[in-house]
Design a protein around this motif. Structure first.
Motif, PDB file in Angstrom:
ATOM      1  N   ASP B  29       0.830  -1.199   0.000  1.00  0.00           N
ATOM      2  CA  ASP B  29       0.000   0.000   0.000  1.00  0.00           C
ATOM      3  C   ASP B  29       0.867   1.253   0.000  1.00  0.00           C
ATOM      4  OD1 ASP B  29      -2.735  -1.216   2.121  1.00  0.00           O
ATOM      5  OD2 ASP B  29      -2.298  -1.460  -0.013  1.00  0.00           O
ATOM      6  N   GLN B  30       0.352   2.313  -0.604  1.00  0.00           N
ATOM      7  CA  GLN B  30       1.050   3.599  -0.577  1.00  0.00           C
ATOM      8  C   GLN B  30       0.711   4.374   0.688  1.00  0.00           C
ATOM      9  OE1 GLN B  30       3.377   4.536  -2.941  1.00  0.00           O
ATOM     10  NE2 GLN B  30       3.048   2.395  -3.497  1.00  0.00           N
ATOM     11  N   SER B  31      -0.492   4.146   1.188  1.00  0.00           N
ATOM     12  CA  SER B  31      -0.942   4.823   2.397  1.00  0.00           C
ATOM     13  C   SER B  31      -0.971   3.843   3.553  1.00  0.00           C
ATOM     14  CB  SER B  31      -2.343   5.402   2.198  1.00  0.00           C
ATOM     15  OG  SER B  31      -2.334   6.390   1.192  1.00  0.00           O
ATOM     16  N   TYR B  32      -0.239   4.152   4.580  1.00  0.00           N
ATOM     17  CA  TYR B  32      -0.215   3.285   5.747  1.00  0.00           C
ATOM     18  C   TYR B  32       0.269   4.088   6.946  1.00  0.00           C
ATOM     19  CZ  TYR B  32       4.654   2.879   4.188  1.00  0.00           C
ATOM     20  OH  TYR B  32       5.917   3.155   3.755  1.00  0.00           O
ATOM     21  N   GLY B  33       0.062   3.543   8.096  1.00  0.00           N
ATOM     22  CA  GLY B  33       0.496   4.192   9.329  1.00  0.00           C
ATOM     23  C   GLY B  33       1.291   3.235  10.185  1.00  0.00           C
ATOM     24  N   LEU B  34       2.249   3.764  10.880  1.00  0.00           N
ATOM     25  CA  LEU B  34       3.108   2.945  11.736  1.00  0.00           C
ATOM     26  C   LEU B  34       3.003   3.458  13.173  1.00  0.00           C
ATOM     27  CD1 LEU B  34       5.985   2.949   9.195  1.00  0.00           C
ATOM     28  CD2 LEU B  34       4.744   0.908   9.884  1.00  0.00           C
ATOM     29  N   PHE B  35       2.903   2.537  14.099  1.00  0.00           N
ATOM     30  CA  PHE B  35       2.669   2.860  15.505  1.00  0.00           C
ATOM     31  C   PHE B  35       3.664   2.099  16.380  1.00  0.00           C
ATOM     32  CE2 PHE B  35      -1.670   4.639  15.072  1.00  0.00           C
ATOM     33  CZ  PHE B  35      -1.969   4.234  13.790  1.00  0.00           C
ATOM     34  N   TRP B  36       3.931   2.677  17.520  1.00  0.00           N
ATOM     35  CA  TRP B  36       4.638   1.960  18.582  1.00  0.00           C
ATOM     36  C   TRP B  36       3.799   2.017  19.844  1.00  0.00           C
ATOM     37  CZ3 TRP B  36       9.036  -0.975  18.832  1.00  0.00           C
ATOM     38  CH2 TRP B  36       9.854  -0.984  17.700  1.00  0.00           C
ATOM     39  N   GLU B  61       7.766  12.424  20.062  1.00  0.00           N
ATOM     40  CA  GLU B  61       6.861  12.602  21.194  1.00  0.00           C
ATOM     41  C   GLU B  61       7.706  12.549  22.464  1.00  0.00           C
ATOM     42  OE1 GLU B  61       3.592  13.087  21.439  1.00  0.00           O
ATOM     43  OE2 GLU B  61       2.848  12.638  19.423  1.00  0.00           O
ATOM     44  N   GLY B  62       8.130  13.721  22.924  1.00  0.00           N
ATOM     45  CA  GLY B  62       8.955  13.758  24.130  1.00  0.00           C
ATOM     46  C   GLY B  62      10.261  13.023  23.919  1.00  0.00           C
ATOM     47  N   ARG B  63      10.523  12.001  24.739  1.00  0.00           N
ATOM     48  CA  ARG B  63      11.774  11.243  24.616  1.00  0.00           C
ATOM     49  C   ARG B  63      11.726  10.200  23.507  1.00  0.00           C
ATOM     50  NH1 ARG B  63      13.087   7.940  28.320  1.00  0.00           N
ATOM     51  NH2 ARG B  63      11.041   7.756  29.315  1.00  0.00           N
ATOM     52  N   TYR B  64      10.574  10.049  22.867  1.00  0.00           N
ATOM     53  CA  TYR B  64      10.423   9.053  21.817  1.00  0.00           C
ATOM     54  C   TYR B  64      10.524   9.710  20.448  1.00  0.00           C
ATOM     55  CZ  TYR B  64       8.315   6.511  25.724  1.00  0.00           C
ATOM     56  OH  TYR B  64       8.077   5.924  26.930  1.00  0.00           O
ATOM     57  N   SER B  65      11.234   9.095  19.568  1.00  0.00           N
ATOM     58  CA  SER B  65      11.252   9.519  18.172  1.00  0.00           C
ATOM     59  C   SER B  65      11.220   8.281  17.301  1.00  0.00           C
ATOM     60  CB  SER B  65      12.482  10.381  17.857  1.00  0.00           C
ATOM     61  OG  SER B  65      13.666   9.645  18.083  1.00  0.00           O
ATOM     62  N   LEU B  66      10.717   8.465  16.096  1.00  0.00           N
ATOM     63  CA  LEU B  66      10.591   7.348  15.172  1.00  0.00           C
ATOM     64  C   LEU B  66      11.509   7.635  13.988  1.00  0.00           C
ATOM     65  CD1 LEU B  66       7.243   5.586  14.384  1.00  0.00           C
ATOM     66  CD2 LEU B  66       9.028   5.799  12.660  1.00  0.00           C
ATOM     67  N   ASN B  67      12.460   6.765  13.771  1.00  0.00           N
ATOM     68  CA  ASN B  67      13.396   6.898  12.660  1.00  0.00           C
ATOM     69  C   ASN B  67      12.784   6.185  11.457  1.00  0.00           C
ATOM     70  OD1 ASN B  67      15.491   7.084  10.885  1.00  0.00           O
ATOM     71  ND2 ASN B  67      16.974   5.999  12.157  1.00  0.00           N
ATOM     72  N   PHE B  68      12.121   6.949  10.611  1.00  0.00           N
ATOM     73  CA  PHE B  68      11.349   6.401   9.489  1.00  0.00           C
ATOM     74  C   PHE B  68      12.193   6.443   8.225  1.00  0.00           C
ATOM     75  CE2 PHE B  68       7.990   4.973   7.057  1.00  0.00           C
ATOM     76  CZ  PHE B  68       7.439   5.898   6.175  1.00  0.00           C
ATOM     77  N   GLN B  69      12.484   5.257   7.694  1.00  0.00           N
ATOM     78  CA  GLN B  69      13.219   5.148   6.433  1.00  0.00           C
ATOM     79  C   GLN B  69      12.341   4.379   5.456  1.00  0.00           C
ATOM     80  OE1 GLN B  69      17.461   4.299   6.695  1.00  0.00           O
ATOM     81  NE2 GLN B  69      17.352   4.557   8.912  1.00  0.00           N
ATOM     82  N   LYS B  70      11.617   5.143   4.656  1.00  0.00           N
ATOM     83  CA  LYS B  70      10.571   4.575   3.811  1.00  0.00           C
ATOM     84  C   LYS B  70      11.130   3.607   2.787  1.00  0.00           C
ATOM     85  CE  LYS B  70       6.387   6.218   1.495  1.00  0.00           C
ATOM     86  NZ  LYS B  70       5.623   7.448   1.171  1.00  0.00           N
ATOM     87  N   ALA B  71      12.218   3.958   2.156  1.00  0.00           N
ATOM     88  CA  ALA B  71      12.776   3.106   1.109  1.00  0.00           C
ATOM     89  C   ALA B  71      13.238   1.767   1.683  1.00  0.00           C
ATOM     90  CB  ALA B  71      13.940   3.811   0.421  1.00  0.00           C
ATOM     91  N   ARG B  72      13.694   1.775   2.909  1.00  0.00           N
ATOM     92  CA  ARG B  72      14.150   0.549   3.558  1.00  0.00           C
ATOM     93  C   ARG B  72      13.013  -0.143   4.302  1.00  0.00           C
ATOM     94  NH1 ARG B  72      19.472   1.701   6.960  1.00  0.00           N
ATOM     95  NH2 ARG B  72      19.294  -0.557   7.165  1.00  0.00           N
ATOM     96  N   LYS B  73      11.852   0.498   4.335  1.00  0.00           N
ATOM     97  CA  LYS B  73      10.690  -0.020   5.052  1.00  0.00           C
ATOM     98  C   LYS B  73      11.043  -0.324   6.502  1.00  0.00           C
ATOM     99  CE  LYS B  73       8.029  -1.682   1.123  1.00  0.00           C
ATOM    100  NZ  LYS B  73       7.288  -2.798   0.506  1.00  0.00           N
ATOM    101  N   SER B  74      11.621   0.675   7.132  1.00  0.00           N
ATOM    102  CA  SER B  74      11.928   0.511   8.552  1.00  0.00           C
ATOM    103  C   SER B  74      11.357   1.681   9.343  1.00  0.00           C
ATOM    104  CB  SER B  74      13.437   0.376   8.784  1.00  0.00           C
ATOM    105  OG  SER B  74      14.077   1.624   8.657  1.00  0.00           O
ATOM    106  N   ALA B  75      11.003   1.405  10.573  1.00  0.00           N
ATOM    107  CA  ALA B  75      10.383   2.403  11.454  1.00  0.00           C
ATOM    108  C   ALA B  75      10.887   2.150  12.866  1.00  0.00           C
ATOM    109  CB  ALA B  75       8.868   2.287  11.383  1.00  0.00           C
TER     110      ALA B  75
END
Lengths: 113, 117
Positions: B29-36, B61-75
């Motif tokens: 899918d082109q549209s998706y969401g990622l959560f922790w 979000e405060g002390r949390y950050s999400l390292n999103f690398q779309k091409a590598r499909k990592s979050a």
């Protein structure tokens, strides 16, 4: 506090029995989701209701059924229980928006003996 | 194929250090969401952070950050300055095809994080 209420918190029953788990979503949330968490299967999506109608179905056994009532609370019915049904059952709710996160209840720990 | 893969079953980190929890995903899918989500020993599931597939900046979000690398499909989830209270199970999850009224999440197997004093 997520605002999602699940009862009971703990349930101990015997094989072959039937139980009902109850969930009250956050105020205003139209979607209710049921998940099963076990050590071997992880978090598995069971079923979703949206405003009283079934919207999506996951790995839910035929012995299991659910419904969402007009006041939006939901019940998950588990029948002919087996030892392997022992798990933590979560209810979650969301408002139905495109980027809505799921708010989880504290779960019902089911032990089938 | 697994939709969400968390390759670290367990991690031990010294208090006050930063920690990165890995998550890779699989979707067409082109549209998706990622959560922790965080699950402490008490059992509840606590939302931490969200990243949409079209978001150009990494979520924080405060002390949390999400390292999103779309091409590598990592979050990957990054927790800065870890605290003893961060000890918990952490789950990565994905929602595909952002259809209104269908926000089902698929979860990974989780990473158990233990913070050492």
């Amino acid at each position: 506090d997520s605002g999602v209420t699940q009862t009971p918190k703990h349930l101990i029953t015997a094989t072959g029995q039937r139980v009902t788990l109850r969930c009250s979503p956050r105020s205003g949330d139209l979607s209710v989701y049921w998940y099963q968490q076990s050590l071997d299967q992880g978090l598995q999506f069971l079923i979703q209701y949206y405003n009283g109608e079934e919207r999506a179905k996951g790995n839910i056994l035929e012995r299991f059924s659910a419904q969402q009532f007009p006041d939006l609370h939901s019940e998950l019915n588990l029948s002919s229980l087996e030892l392997g049904d022992s798990a933590l059952y979560f209810c979650a709710s969301s408002g139905g928006g495109l980027v809505e996160k799921l708010f989880f209840g504290s779960g019902t720990q089911l032990s089938v003996l | 194929a697994q939709k969400i893969t968390q390759t670290q079953p367990g991690m031990f980190v010294q208090e006050k250090e930063a920690v990165t929890l890995d998550c890779t995903y699989d979707t067409s899918d082109q549209s998706y969401g990622l959560f922790w989500y965080k699950q402490p020993s008490s059992g509840e599931m606590i939302f931490l952070i969200y990243q949409g597939s079209y978001d150009e900046q990494n979520a924080t979000e405060g002390r949390y950050s999400l390292n999103f690398q779309k091409a590598r499909k990592s979050a990957n989830l990054v927790i800065s300055a870890s605290q003893l209270g961060d000890s918990a199970m952490y789950f990565c999850a994905m929602r595909e095809g952002l259809n209104f009224g269908n926000e089902k999440l698929t979860f990974g197997t989780g990473t158990r994080l233990t913070i050492i004093p």
